[in-house]
Write a protein that holds these residues in place. Structure first.
Motif, PDB file in Angstrom:
ATOM      1  N   ASN A   1      -6.721  -2.706  11.530  1.00  0.00           N
ATOM      2  CA  ASN A   1      -5.960  -2.124  10.415  1.00  0.00           C
ATOM      3  C   ASN A   1      -5.035  -1.048  10.978  1.00  0.00           C
ATOM      4  OD1 ASN A   1      -7.302  -3.722   8.533  1.00  0.00           O
ATOM      5  ND2 ASN A   1      -8.979  -2.249   8.320  1.00  0.00           N
ATOM      6  N   TYR A   2      -4.076  -0.608  10.164  1.00  0.00           N
ATOM      7  CA  TYR A   2      -3.150   0.449  10.599  1.00  0.00           C
ATOM      8  C   TYR A   2      -3.184   1.548   9.538  1.00  0.00           C
ATOM      9  CZ  TYR A   2       1.160   2.589  12.386  1.00  0.00           C
ATOM     10  OH  TYR A   2       2.089   3.450  12.913  1.00  0.00           O
ATOM     11  N   VAL A   3      -3.757   2.672   9.920  1.00  0.00           N
ATOM     12  CA  VAL A   3      -3.976   3.753   8.951  1.00  0.00           C
ATOM     13  C   VAL A   3      -3.549   5.068   9.582  1.00  0.00           C
ATOM     14  CG1 VAL A   3      -5.722   4.982   7.568  1.00  0.00           C
ATOM     15  CG2 VAL A   3      -5.903   2.505   7.868  1.00  0.00           C
ATOM     16  N   ASN A   4      -2.731   5.822   8.845  1.00  0.00           N
ATOM     17  CA  ASN A   4      -2.303   7.154   9.296  1.00  0.00           C
ATOM     18  C   ASN A   4      -1.645   7.118  10.671  1.00  0.00           C
ATOM     19  OD1 ASN A   4      -2.030   9.790   8.548  1.00  0.00           O
ATOM     20  ND2 ASN A   4      -3.875  10.471   9.595  1.00  0.00           N
ATOM     21  N   GLY A   5      -0.818   6.080  10.881  1.00  0.00           N
ATOM     22  CA  GLY A   5      -0.079   5.979  12.146  1.00  0.00           C
ATOM     23  C   GLY A   5      -0.916   5.550  13.336  1.00  0.00           C
TER      24      GLY A   5
ATOM     25  N   ALA B   1      -7.278   4.618   3.904  1.00  0.00           N
ATOM     26  CA  ALA B   1      -5.827   4.345   3.902  1.00  0.00           C
ATOM     27  C   ALA B   1      -5.150   5.066   2.732  1.00  0.00           C
ATOM     28  CB  ALA B   1      -5.584   2.841   3.823  1.00  0.00           C
ATOM     29  N   VAL B   2      -5.809   5.069   1.573  1.00  0.00           N
ATOM     30  CA  VAL B   2      -5.225   5.745   0.401  1.00  0.00           C
ATOM     31  C   VAL B   2      -5.121   7.248   0.681  1.00  0.00           C
ATOM     32  CG1 VAL B   2      -5.483   6.273  -2.050  1.00  0.00           C
ATOM     33  CG2 VAL B   2      -6.083   3.994  -1.211  1.00  0.00           C
TER      34      VAL B   2
ATOM     35  N   THR C   1       9.702   3.080  14.590  1.00  0.00           N
ATOM     36  CA  THR C   1      10.910   3.460  13.848  1.00  0.00           C
ATOM     37  C   THR C   1      10.993   4.955  13.563  1.00  0.00           C
ATOM     38  OG1 THR C   1       9.782   3.116  11.747  1.00  0.00           O
ATOM     39  CG2 THR C   1      11.024   1.235  12.626  1.00  0.00           C
ATOM     40  N   GLY C   2       9.940   5.696  13.894  1.00  0.00           N
ATOM     41  CA  GLY C   2       9.961   7.131  13.609  1.00  0.00           C
ATOM     42  C   GLY C   2       9.453   7.485  12.221  1.00  0.00           C
ATOM     43  N   LEU C   3       8.888   6.517  11.502  1.00  0.00           N
ATOM     44  CA  LEU C   3       8.289   6.848  10.197  1.00  0.00           C
ATOM     45  C   LEU C   3       7.126   7.815  10.414  1.00  0.00           C
ATOM     46  CD1 LEU C   3       8.039   3.399   8.351  1.00  0.00           C
ATOM     47  CD2 LEU C   3       9.300   5.410   7.544  1.00  0.00           C
ATOM     48  N   PRO C   4       7.014   8.872   9.617  1.00  0.00           N
ATOM     49  CA  PRO C   4       5.871   9.768   9.772  1.00  0.00           C
ATOM     50  C   PRO C   4       4.549   9.034   9.516  1.00  0.00           C
ATOM     51  CG  PRO C   4       7.536  10.712   8.318  1.00  0.00           C
ATOM     52  CD  PRO C   4       7.948   9.297   8.570  1.00  0.00           C
ATOM     53  N   LYS C   5       3.487   9.538  10.142  1.00  0.00           N
ATOM     54  CA  LYS C   5       2.189   8.862   9.974  1.00  0.00           C
ATOM     55  C   LYS C   5       1.772   8.875   8.499  1.00  0.00           C
ATOM     56  CE  LYS C   5      -0.562  12.895  11.016  1.00  0.00           C
ATOM     57  NZ  LYS C   5      -1.587  13.559  11.724  1.00  0.00           N
ATOM     58  N   GLY C   6       1.134   7.788   8.087  1.00  0.00           N
ATOM     59  CA  GLY C   6       0.639   7.710   6.712  1.00  0.00           C
ATOM     60  C   GLY C   6       1.638   7.151   5.711  1.00  0.00           C
ATOM     61  N   VAL C   7       2.905   6.978   6.117  1.00  0.00           N
ATOM     62  CA  VAL C   7       3.897   6.460   5.151  1.00  0.00           C
ATOM     63  C   VAL C   7       3.678   4.962   4.921  1.00  0.00           C
ATOM     64  CG1 VAL C   7       6.370   6.075   4.716  1.00  0.00           C
ATOM     65  CG2 VAL C   7       5.585   8.281   5.618  1.00  0.00           C
ATOM     66  N   VAL C   8       3.395   4.235   6.005  1.00  0.00           N
ATOM     67  CA  VAL C   8       3.043   2.819   5.823  1.00  0.00           C
ATOM     68  C   VAL C   8       1.656   2.563   6.421  1.00  0.00           C
ATOM     69  CG1 VAL C   8       5.389   1.881   5.724  1.00  0.00           C
ATOM     70  CG2 VAL C   8       4.283   2.149   7.937  1.00  0.00           C
ATOM     71  N   ASN C   9       0.828   1.861   5.683  1.00  0.00           N
ATOM     72  CA  ASN C   9      -0.548   1.579   6.113  1.00  0.00           C
ATOM     73  C   ASN C   9      -0.831   0.095   5.873  1.00  0.00           C
ATOM     74  OD1 ASN C   9      -1.630   4.560   6.396  1.00  0.00           O
ATOM     75  ND2 ASN C   9      -0.460   4.460   4.507  1.00  0.00           N
ATOM     76  N   LEU C  10      -1.845  -0.401   6.571  1.00  0.00           N
ATOM     77  CA  LEU C  10      -2.161  -1.828   6.504  1.00  0.00           C
ATOM     78  C   LEU C  10      -3.673  -1.991   6.468  1.00  0.00           C
ATOM     79  CD1 LEU C  10      -1.385  -4.886   7.072  1.00  0.00           C
ATOM     80  CD2 LEU C  10      -1.430  -4.275   9.494  1.00  0.00           C
TER      81      LEU C  10
ATOM     82  N   LEU D   1     -12.591  -8.620   6.868  1.00  0.00           N
ATOM     83  CA  LEU D   1     -12.655  -8.491   5.412  1.00  0.00           C
ATOM     84  C   LEU D   1     -13.111  -7.048   5.168  1.00  0.00           C
ATOM     85  CD1 LEU D   1     -14.125 -11.976   4.435  1.00  0.00           C
ATOM     86  CD2 LEU D   1     -11.743 -11.254   4.591  1.00  0.00           C
ATOM     87  N   SER D   2     -12.125  -6.150   5.210  1.00  0.00           N
ATOM     88  CA  SER D   2     -12.411  -4.710   5.160  1.00  0.00           C
ATOM     89  C   SER D   2     -13.077  -4.344   3.843  1.00  0.00           C
ATOM     90  CB  SER D   2     -11.111  -3.915   5.323  1.00  0.00           C
ATOM     91  OG  SER D   2     -10.447  -4.290   6.502  1.00  0.00           O
ATOM     92  N   ASP D   3     -13.687  -3.143   3.823  1.00  0.00           N
ATOM     93  CA  ASP D   3     -14.414  -2.746   2.610  1.00  0.00           C
ATOM     94  C   ASP D   3     -13.722  -1.582   1.897  1.00  0.00           C
ATOM     95  OD1 ASP D   3     -15.061  -0.450   3.985  1.00  0.00           O
ATOM     96  OD2 ASP D   3     -17.080  -1.119   4.522  1.00  0.00           O
ATOM     97  N   ALA D   4     -14.330  -1.151   0.800  1.00  0.00           N
ATOM     98  CA  ALA D   4     -13.718  -0.121  -0.052  1.00  0.00           C
ATOM     99  C   ALA D   4     -13.537   1.197   0.698  1.00  0.00           C
ATOM    100  CB  ALA D   4     -14.571   0.091  -1.302  1.00  0.00           C
ATOM    101  N   ALA D   5     -14.449   1.508   1.633  1.00  0.00           N
ATOM    102  CA  ALA D   5     -14.324   2.778   2.374  1.00  0.00           C
ATOM    103  C   ALA D   5     -13.074   2.749   3.249  1.00  0.00           C
ATOM    104  CB  ALA D   5     -15.569   3.001   3.224  1.00  0.00           C
TER     105      ALA D   5
END
Ligand code: NAD
Length: 496
Positions: free
Chosen positions: A13-17, A53-54, A199-208, A44-48
């Motif tokens: 997964n990709y979380v917080n950069g 990511a949220v 691309t220089g997006l700050p961490k946390g702007v896009v997550n997967l 198959l990731s879980d709710a945690a």
């Protein structure tokens, strides 16, 4: 000498950069549809994992929202160049995990990039409006503000393009974003996020967050997720829409389809055949805008049937990475079995199998999920098959007395994603445009896919919501309107 098989990668997964290994206990086998080989495992990731990511997206939001729109689009310009530079590599990944041909995958990326280009216009498109003196000395303005954390859930059939109906607009408007791609095709987006990270997006702007139903439910239930964009089958679209409503989120949910094309006898039959064949069998029929029912009128019944049968027979089917292949496999062996059983059901319901693509032998790819182009003739317009989404390379032929009767078939369908007409009559075309009950209309066009600056407008059970993906609708969807009414007493200005 035996050559060891490459290790099967576990998709992170990709979380917080950061790339994060999933703690999932269940993993989904990602297979190459042409060879049947397992090429990766998707968690198959879980709710945690969703909650993490949220939280990352929520933490990034205040600063990202304050970043001027002009600065927010600079990473998108970089992304466009990176996607262009890597288009062949990205397209090969799509073919390997989805099965469509390399040419189709490249065309898919062109449409994805088009959305990045359009979102670069956010500083213009996100503007509100104002009026001085709504009452004497009072001014009023409408400004648009981002929502906060938003999420998109996407299907297997366009692993590259569909996430781009949402991601560029969402972040350019100042939101932070979480993507849940289809667990069947996680590799395209993994590589795309590697590029996004440059691309220089700050961490946390896009997550997967990779996964299935549990990830979707966790996104739907998380109080900090403000909006959900969904693309997939109708039952899941409906479910996501209802559950978003129950938890107070705005939602746009694009569902399945059963697209009709009407062929009038005055159509340019050569052109119509070529275009309808591409529409019905391109991407092995796994396109939500694929034509799957051709309704012929008058002598078009015979001329079109003969021409389309020849075209379907001549299509070269195989591994989409091999030179000259025009149609690849369907996504999984379960899909192949489902498509073939629907062909059998159609036959039972009285249709004639004019061209039978079931169980073909494709040399070198015996373990692939291949179904060749199939044509069912004399399909009863009231049969189950006539209104069942097959999502494979199967075209049903129905004959109608006239345009009235053909339009009635469309009216009867529960879906309304696309409807097309082939004709040389302007009057027939105008009537069709006016009356056809579908959101995307093609006149002498087989796949009426809206450009990025128009909304993707499905109707009926093909869409749940009000604001569609892409274009101006995307800006409406990803922003909240605020109205400010201001009065400044004249005396104050006299002080200076
Ligand atoms: P799908 O509905 O099986 O899956 C779509 C997404 O929902 C995936 O991310 C999947 O993990 C998730 N999902 C699946 N089952 C779920 C469940 N029970 N609860 C919660 N989430 C669930 O669709 P698919 O097979 O990946 O894609 C094909 C379908 O998508 C077709 O019906 C096609 O018409 C439709 N589609 C529509 C459009 C459009 O614009 N209307 C575009 C592309 C595809």
């Amino acid at each position: 000498m035996t050559i060891a098989a490459p290790p099967i990668t576990k998709v992170p997964n990709y979380v917080n950069g950061q790339w994060v290994d999933s703690t999932a206990t269940e993993w989904f086998d990602v297979t190459n549809p042409a060879t049947g080989e397992t090429i990766a495992k998707a968690p198959l990731s879980d709710a945690a994992e969703v909650a993490a990511a949220v939280e990352a997206a929520a933490a990034a939001y205040p600063e990202w929202r304050r970043t001027p729109p002009e600065d927010r689009i600079q990473p998108l310009f970089k992304l466009k160049v990176l996607l262009e530079d890597h288009i062949d590599e990205l397209s090969r990944i799509i073919t390997q995990e989805n099965g469509k041909t390399f040419t189709e995958a490249k065309a898919e990326w062109r449409r994805a990039i088009e959305n990045v280009e359009v979102a670069c216009g956010i500083p213009m498109m996100m503007q509100g409006y104002n009026l001085e003196d709504v009452a004497r000395g009072i001014d009023e303005m409408m400004i648009r503000q981002p929502l906060g954390v938003v999420a998109a859930i996407t299907p297997f059939n366009f692993p590259g393009m569909v996430p781009f109906w949402f991601l560029p607009y969402a972040i350019a408007c100042g939101n932070t974003f979480i993507l849940k791609p289809s667990e069947r095709v996680p590799l395209t987006i993994q590589r795309t996020y590697e590029l996004l990270a440059q691309t220089g997006l700050p961490k946390g702007v896009v997550n997967l967050v990779n996964g299935g139903k549990a990830v979707v439910n966790a996104l739907l239930d998380h109080p900090k997720v403000r909006a959900i964009s969904f693309v997939g089958s109708t039952p899941v679209a409906k479910y996501v829409y209802e559950r978003s409503g129950a938890t107070g989120k705005r939602a746009q949910c694009q569902g399945g389809a059963k697209n009709h094309v009407i062929v009038l006898p005055d159509a340019d039959m050569k052109m119509a055949t070529q275009i309808i064949s591409d529409s019905a069998f391109g991407c092995a029929g796994q396109r939500c805008l694929a034509v799957s029912v051709a309704v012929t009128i008058g002598e078009a019944q015979k001329t079109f049937r003969d021409a389309i049968a020849e075209s379907a027979t001549n299509l070269r089917v195989g591994n989409g990475l091999d030179e000259g292949v025009q149609m690849g496999p369907v996504i999984t062996s379960q899909s192949k079995a489902r498509i073939e059983s629907l062909i059998a059901a159609g036959e039972k319901q009285g249709a004639k199998v004019l061209i039978d693509g079931r169980n073909p032998k494709i040399q070198k790819y015996e373990a692939g999920n291949f179904v060749k182009p199939t044509i069912l003739d004399d399909v009863s317009p009231t049969s189950d098959l006539a209104d069942t989404e097959i999502f494979g390379p199967v075209l049903s032929l129905i004959h109608a007395r006239d345009l009235d009767e053909a339009l009635a078939f469309l009216e009867h369908s529960k879906y309304g994603n696309q409807a097309s007409l082939f004709t040389s009559s302007g009057a027939a075309a105008r009537r069709f445009r006016y009356e056809a009950p579908a959101g995307n209309i093609g006149i002498n066009i087989g796949v009426a896919a809206p450009m990025a600056y128009f909304p993707f407008s499905g109707w009926k059970d093909s869409f749940f919501g009000i604001l569609h993906g892409q274009g101006r609708d995307a800006i409406e969807f990803y922003t909240e309107k605020k109205v400010v009414v201001e009065r400044w007493a004249k005396e104050h200005s006299r002080k200076f």
